[in-house]
Design a protein around this motif. Structure first.
Motif, PDB file in Angstrom:
ATOM      1  N   GLY A 196       0.839  -1.546  -0.229  1.00 56.04           N
ATOM      2  CA  GLY A 196       0.132   0.172  -0.033  1.00 56.04           C
ATOM      3  C   GLY A 196       0.519   1.286   0.415  1.00 56.04           C
ATOM      4  N   ALA A 197       0.316   2.021  -0.255  1.00 59.73           N
ATOM      5  CA  ALA A 197       0.916   3.910  -0.667  1.00 59.73           C
ATOM      6  C   ALA A 197       0.903   4.154   0.696  1.00 59.73           C
ATOM      7  N   LYS A 198       0.165   3.770   1.662  1.00 56.35           N
ATOM      8  CA  LYS A 198       0.527   3.975   3.140  1.00 56.35           C
ATOM      9  C   LYS A 198       2.005   3.840   3.820  1.00 56.35           C
ATOM     10  N   ILE A 254       5.080   5.836   2.518  1.00 56.94           N
ATOM     11  CA  ILE A 254       4.937   7.086   2.955  1.00 56.94           C
ATOM     12  C   ILE A 254       6.088   6.695   4.483  1.00 56.94           C
ATOM     13  N   TRP A 294      -3.528  14.508   4.389  1.00 57.20           N
ATOM     14  CA  TRP A 294      -4.437  13.038   4.156  1.00 57.20           C
ATOM     15  C   TRP A 294      -4.299  12.583   5.436  1.00 57.20           C
ATOM     16  N   TYR A 307      -0.362  11.556   7.075  1.00 55.13           N
ATOM     17  CA  TYR A 307       0.518  11.951   7.003  1.00 55.13           C
ATOM     18  C   TYR A 307       1.388  12.570   8.777  1.00 55.13           C
ATOM     19  N   SER A 361      -0.155  15.843  -1.373  1.00 53.31           N
ATOM     20  CA  SER A 361      -0.773  15.003  -2.694  1.00 53.31           C
ATOM     21  C   SER A 361      -1.511  15.636  -3.991  1.00 53.31           C
ATOM     22  N   ASN A 407      -6.327  14.754  -1.596  1.00 53.03           N
ATOM     23  CA  ASN A 407      -7.377  13.838  -0.554  1.00 53.03           C
ATOM     24  C   ASN A 407      -6.986  14.847   0.677  1.00 53.03           C
ATOM     25  N   ASP A 415       2.319  12.492  -3.416  1.00 58.16           N
ATOM     26  CA  ASP A 415       1.333  11.559  -3.236  1.00 58.16           C
ATOM     27  C   ASP A 415       0.276  11.809  -4.102  1.00 58.16           C
ATOM     28  N   ILE A 443      -1.682   9.331  -5.667  1.00 57.93           N
ATOM     29  CA  ILE A 443      -2.808   8.434  -5.604  1.00 57.93           C
ATOM     30  C   ILE A 443      -3.977   7.900  -6.464  1.00 57.93           C
ATOM     31  N   TYR A 444      -4.223   9.506  -6.590  1.00 60.41           N
ATOM     32  CA  TYR A 444      -5.535  10.145  -7.390  1.00 60.41           C
ATOM     33  C   TYR A 444      -5.473  10.338  -9.176  1.00 60.41           C
ATOM     34  N   SER A 476      -4.979   1.080  -5.457  1.00 57.43           N
ATOM     35  CA  SER A 476      -6.359   1.232  -4.624  1.00 57.43           C
ATOM     36  C   SER A 476      -7.143   2.115  -5.491  1.00 57.43           C
ATOM     37  N   LYS A 477      -6.789   3.361  -5.760  1.00 55.16           N
ATOM     38  CA  LYS A 477      -7.705   4.253  -6.642  1.00 55.16           C
ATOM     39  C   LYS A 477      -8.177   4.288  -7.394  1.00 55.16           C
ATOM     40  N   ARG A 502      -4.003  -4.574  -1.438  1.00 57.89           N
ATOM     41  CA  ARG A 502      -2.977  -3.922  -0.876  1.00 57.89           C
ATOM     42  C   ARG A 502      -1.220  -3.363  -1.105  1.00 57.89           C
ATOM     43  N   LEU A 503      -1.602  -2.147  -2.484  1.00 55.61           N
ATOM     44  CA  LEU A 503      -0.372  -2.518  -3.010  1.00 55.61           C
ATOM     45  C   LEU A 503       0.361  -1.306  -3.505  1.00 55.61           C
ATOM     46  N   TYR A 525     -13.163  13.632  -3.060  1.00 56.86           N
ATOM     47  CA  TYR A 525     -14.038  13.689  -2.113  1.00 56.86           C
ATOM     48  C   TYR A 525     -15.103  15.034  -2.313  1.00 56.86           C
TER      49      TYR A 525
HETATM   50  N1  PMP Z   1      -2.351   8.275   0.016  1.00 56.82           N
HETATM   51  C1  PMP Z   1      -3.950   8.878   0.003  1.00 56.82           C
HETATM   52  C2  PMP Z   1      -3.631  10.507  -0.152  1.00 56.82           C
HETATM   53  C3  PMP Z   1      -4.780   8.517   0.541  1.00 56.82           C
HETATM   54  O1  PMP Z   1      -5.507   8.794   0.100  1.00 56.82           O
HETATM   55  C4  PMP Z   1      -4.343   7.303   0.883  1.00 56.82           C
HETATM   56  C5  PMP Z   1      -5.875   6.412   1.011  1.00 56.82           C
HETATM   57  N2  PMP Z   1      -6.018   4.573   0.904  1.00 56.82           N
HETATM   58  C6  PMP Z   1      -3.343   6.606   0.750  1.00 56.82           C
HETATM   59  C7  PMP Z   1      -2.437   7.423   0.223  1.00 56.82           C
HETATM   60  C8  PMP Z   1      -2.719   4.893   1.208  1.00 56.82           C
HETATM   61  O2  PMP Z   1      -3.016   4.414   0.352  1.00 56.82           O
HETATM   62  P1  PMP Z   1      -3.023   2.290  -0.056  1.00 56.82           P
HETATM   63  O3  PMP Z   1      -2.194   2.541   1.628  1.00 56.82           O
HETATM   64  O4  PMP Z   1      -4.203   2.355   0.154  1.00 56.82           O
HETATM   65  O5  PMP Z   1      -2.538   2.420  -1.329  1.00 56.82           O
END
Ligand code: PMP
Ligand code: GLU
Length: 393
Positions: free
Chosen positions: A89-91, A94, A115, A118, A161, A165, A194, A196-197, A226-227, A235-236, A313
């Motif tokens: 996951g991007a989480k 980060i 977000w 962070y 980001s 978000n 970031d 991800i969107y 994810s998005k 979870r990637l 959002y």
């Molecule tokens: N960055 C932002 C801005 C997000 O909204 C999210 C939401 N899940 C994430 C990172 C993490 O994404 P994930 O871990 O699902 O890849």
């Protein structure tokens, strides 16, 4: 470190639904569609073939190659496979970067609204979050001057980001250029972008700050599946980073979680190498819903709404309602409002306080149109009581 507000609110909504209530959950940021079939099929084929073993910590070579190509194709960013780290996951991506770079006393500039995670990840690493705030009248876009005022000789990292978000705002090329004009004079500051969107962008173009020559050697670009591919549960996520940061993240991840799941990575490579048509269809559906939702929300008195240009959002300023009471219950802030809406209207949203914007609430429109309409009608009904009561009383 605080608990994640998005996850907390979503769990509260689930708990309420488990008690038999008709809850509309607009709290979590998750596409409501299923992962496209060709991606699921690729994962099943990989499993069938016995792709079930540990993977290299930074990701399989096939996926890293696909990511290198993706960065080149979509973002005009040049990386080698050694600069890519795939994570759960991007989480996690980060967290890897923050843990790798931040030590006690280091300052990390966060563009607020930010977000939720962070700030908490920075605190976990012992860093000091410095919030720079953009409000709704500036479309939630930080100016170069604001950034400049926040940078000190202790600043190690900035995080933002785009598309953002929770605000849905998109930094244009010119916005980024003016930020770069400031950052070029702070050579020790790393930029975490970031993205991800990226694919949920209603403007004509996505721009990556890592493209600017002045800062490309110290920018980490984070993205994930994810998005854009509706793969939240897989979870990637991944990053493209300067080699020394990628190496540090590889080392951290090697001690914490190892490489991401094998068959997921096989499917993710197929996702990146295939036509993006399903992603574009999803984006179009979000855009239609955005238009409907923004229009409906704007009709609620006291609700200040801007028109987001990306993500899924809406982030209205609802401070008009603060201090007003209903049935003896005073709404003092966005946290009260979020709780009130959950308990009374059974609509789950997230308070802006977790995103560094106490005056706002976040509503996700990654939901069916009928749910969005019903949510607004429920909110309107409660809001109206709030307004009537306050005026009358
Ligand atoms: N960055 C932002 C801005 C997000 O909204 C999210 C939401 N899940 C994430 C990172 C993490 O994404 P994930 O871990 O699902 O890849
Ligand atoms: N990123 C999503 C959100 O903001 C998912 C929840 C989370 O990971 O915090 O709602």
């Amino acid at each position: 470190m605080e608990e994640s507000a998005t996850i907390k609110m979503t769990q509260m909504a689930r708990d309420l639904a488990a008690k038999g209530h008709q809850v509309i959950s607009l709290s979590i940021g998750e596409p409501d569609s299923d992962t496209p079939q060709h991606i699921k099929k690729a994962a099943m084929e990989a499993l069938e073939k016995g792709d079930t073993k540990y993977t290299p910590v930074p990701g399989t070579l096939a996926l890293r190659k696909a990511i290198v190509e993706k960065f080149k194709r979509d973002n005009q960013l040049t990386f080698t496979e050694g600069q890519i780290v795939v994570s759960n996951g991007a989480k996690q991506s980060i967290a890897n970067v923050v843990l790798a770079l931040i030590e006690e006393g280091d300052e990390v500039v966060l563009f607020a609204p930010y977000w939720v995670s962070y700030k908490e990840i920075v605190k976990l690493a012992g860093g000091t979050p410095i919030e720079v705030k953009a409000n709704i009248t500036q479309d939630f876009i930080i100016t170069a001057q604001q950034l400049k005022d926040a940078l000190t000789d202790r600043t190690r990292l900035i995080i933002f980001s785009s598309p953002c978000n929770p605000t849905g705002s998109v930094y244009t090329y010119d916005d980024l250029k003016s930020l770069v004009a400031v950052l070029k004079d702070y050579p020790d500051v790393v930029i975490l972008s970031d993205e991800i969107y990226e694919y949920i962008n209603f403007t004509s173009k996505h721009d990556s700050i890592g493209c600017f020559d002045e800062i490309k050697d110290r920018t980490v670009t984070i993205n994930g599946f994810s998005k854009g591919f509706a793969m939240t549960g897989w979870r990637l996520g991944y990053m493209g980073a300067p080699k020394w940061i990628a190496d540090a993240c590889n080392k951290i991840q090697g001690q914490l979680t190892s490489g991401a799941a094998s068959f997921n990575q096989a499917a993710a490579a197929v996702a990146l190498n295939s036509s993006l048509e399903p992603t574009h269809e999803m984006r179009k559906a979000f855009q239609t819903r955005r238009d409907i939702f923004v229009k409906l929300l704007s009709e609620i008195p006291g609700f200040q709404v801007n028109k987001p240009t990306g993500a899924f959002y809406v982030f209205p300023d609802v401070s008009y309602y603060f201090g007003k009471s209903i049935n003896g219950q005073t709404i003092s802030n966005a946290d009260d409002l979020a709780l009130y809406l959950l308990e009374e209207a059974h609509v789950a949203i997230v308070s802006g306080s977790a995103f560094g914007a106490d005056e706002c609430i976040r509503l996700s429109y990654a939901a069916a149109e009928s749910e969005l309409r019903e949510a607004v009608s429920r909110i309107k009904k409660r809001w109206q009581s709030l307004v009537d009561w306050s005026i009358g009383g």
